[in-house]
Enzyme design. Sequence first.
Site, PDB file in Angstrom:
ATOM      1  N   PHE A  36      42.190 -26.886  64.203  1.00 21.55           N
ATOM      2  CA  PHE A  36      42.528 -25.195  63.142  1.00 21.55           C
ATOM      3  C   PHE A  36      41.448 -25.458  62.220  1.00 21.55           C
ATOM      4  O   PHE A  36      40.560 -26.457  61.816  1.00 21.55           O
ATOM      5  CB  PHE A  36      44.173 -25.904  62.446  1.00 21.55           C
ATOM      6  CG  PHE A  36      43.659 -26.770  60.672  1.00 21.55           C
ATOM      7  CD1 PHE A  36      43.217 -26.326  60.094  1.00 21.55           C
ATOM      8  CD2 PHE A  36      44.501 -28.449  61.786  1.00 21.55           C
ATOM      9  CE1 PHE A  36      43.264 -27.521  58.921  1.00 21.55           C
ATOM     10  CE2 PHE A  36      43.825 -28.965  60.213  1.00 21.55           C
ATOM     11  CZ  PHE A  36      43.848 -29.150  59.166  1.00 21.55           C
TER      12      PHE A  36
ATOM     13  N   TRP B 255      35.757 -33.188  62.204  1.00 24.18           N
ATOM     14  CA  TRP B 255      36.969 -32.261  63.188  1.00 24.18           C
ATOM     15  C   TRP B 255      37.975 -32.113  62.725  1.00 24.18           C
ATOM     16  O   TRP B 255      38.380 -33.032  62.073  1.00 24.18           O
ATOM     17  CB  TRP B 255      36.976 -32.738  64.312  1.00 24.18           C
ATOM     18  CG  TRP B 255      35.652 -33.414  65.234  1.00 24.18           C
ATOM     19  CD1 TRP B 255      34.053 -33.289  64.871  1.00 24.18           C
ATOM     20  CD2 TRP B 255      35.830 -34.693  66.392  1.00 24.18           C
ATOM     21  NE1 TRP B 255      33.684 -33.965  65.974  1.00 24.18           N
ATOM     22  CE2 TRP B 255      34.750 -34.684  66.646  1.00 24.18           C
ATOM     23  CE3 TRP B 255      36.557 -34.722  66.961  1.00 24.18           C
ATOM     24  CZ2 TRP B 255      34.016 -35.617  68.257  1.00 24.18           C
ATOM     25  CZ3 TRP B 255      36.072 -36.147  68.231  1.00 24.18           C
ATOM     26  CH2 TRP B 255      35.362 -36.133  68.622  1.00 24.18           C
ATOM     27  N   LYS B 256      38.357 -30.659  62.438  1.00 26.91           N
ATOM     28  CA  LYS B 256      39.672 -30.333  61.360  1.00 26.91           C
ATOM     29  C   LYS B 256      40.984 -30.777  62.847  1.00 26.91           C
ATOM     30  O   LYS B 256      41.498 -29.930  63.292  1.00 26.91           O
ATOM     31  CB  LYS B 256      39.884 -29.125  60.833  1.00 26.91           C
ATOM     32  CG  LYS B 256      38.616 -29.063  60.282  1.00 26.91           C
ATOM     33  CD  LYS B 256      39.028 -27.456  59.211  1.00 26.91           C
ATOM     34  CE  LYS B 256      40.234 -27.600  58.599  1.00 26.91           C
ATOM     35  NZ  LYS B 256      40.221 -28.597  57.377  1.00 26.91           N
ATOM     36  N   VAL B 257      41.177 -32.036  63.313  1.00 30.17           N
ATOM     37  CA  VAL B 257      41.951 -32.592  63.890  1.00 30.17           C
ATOM     38  C   VAL B 257      43.248 -32.839  63.147  1.00 30.17           C
ATOM     39  O   VAL B 257      43.502 -33.091  62.007  1.00 30.17           O
ATOM     40  CB  VAL B 257      41.653 -33.659  64.741  1.00 30.17           C
ATOM     41  CG1 VAL B 257      43.144 -34.155  65.334  1.00 30.17           C
ATOM     42  CG2 VAL B 257      40.408 -33.874  65.281  1.00 30.17           C
TER      43      VAL B 257
END
Length: 305
Positions: free
Chosen positions: A32, A153-155
């Site tokens: 996201f 990372w926007k995990v």
Amino acid sequence: MEYAFFEDCVVPVEEAKISIKTNSFHYGTAIFEGIRAYWNEEEEQLYILFAKEHYQRLINNCKAMFMELKYSVEDLVNITKEILIKSQIKEDVYIRPIAYFKDLALTPKLIGFTPTVAIYIYKFGRYLDTSRGVRVKVSSWIRNDDNSIPSRWKVSGAYVNSALAKTEALLAGYDEAIMLNQNGFVAEGSGENIFIVRGRKLITPSYSEHILEGITRSAVIKLAKNELVLEVEERPVARSELYVADEVFLTGTAAEITPVIEIDNRKINGGKVGIITKELQELYFKAVSGRIDRYKVWLTPVYEK
């Protein structure tokens, strides 16, 4: 009526719903972004902040997670403009794009599934108190290691780590958490990058300290160097440095520039917002709303003139 982008179509937001069987819902494998758009009343214009940069990061992170989206950066920017126009947004607003595996399957893997992307609007307001500042606690929870779930990372699943730290801080009576990395150095907040001020120098953890490669972080560094002529140092930061800093502040799309006035019951700058933090805030809020011409390259206007 508010609109969203869902299943390749612009639809009323009430129709943008996933099944409880959706794979990424179960395993936290969504990617996201958080994007802000700022309304300029004088120009009657809505400006999306760092739209291209956010969507480029989304696409890059998706590739790292074996998600090959069929949309380009330009496609995603145009779709975002479309839902803002269709929703008639004329105020500050937050935008949430999210890419996920839409398959109705129960296997924790990243291959053999179908990625898709959804985008919706959220009327967020201020995430933290940017005027008076916040009290923070150094968390007992350690930031995700890069060889575990990379914080760069926007995990979505990685944010369980953030939720644990934020909740611990809130239950202890604080506003936010600061997280250390596996080596015991300062990483970042639960959802923000962190800066300390010592004299005329800004110090911030480098990307190797298991942090998000923050877009707002980069903008603040540029403002500090170009406008305030400050030295900026990116390096490991010890926990003890937090307590002796002249000023501390958090940065992020949601947090914007949030002053930290207390850490672990130790007041920073006498418990008041610092001069450099305040100057950076003023510059930042002018820039993101289109009031500094040289920084309009950061902005994407929504409405045609």
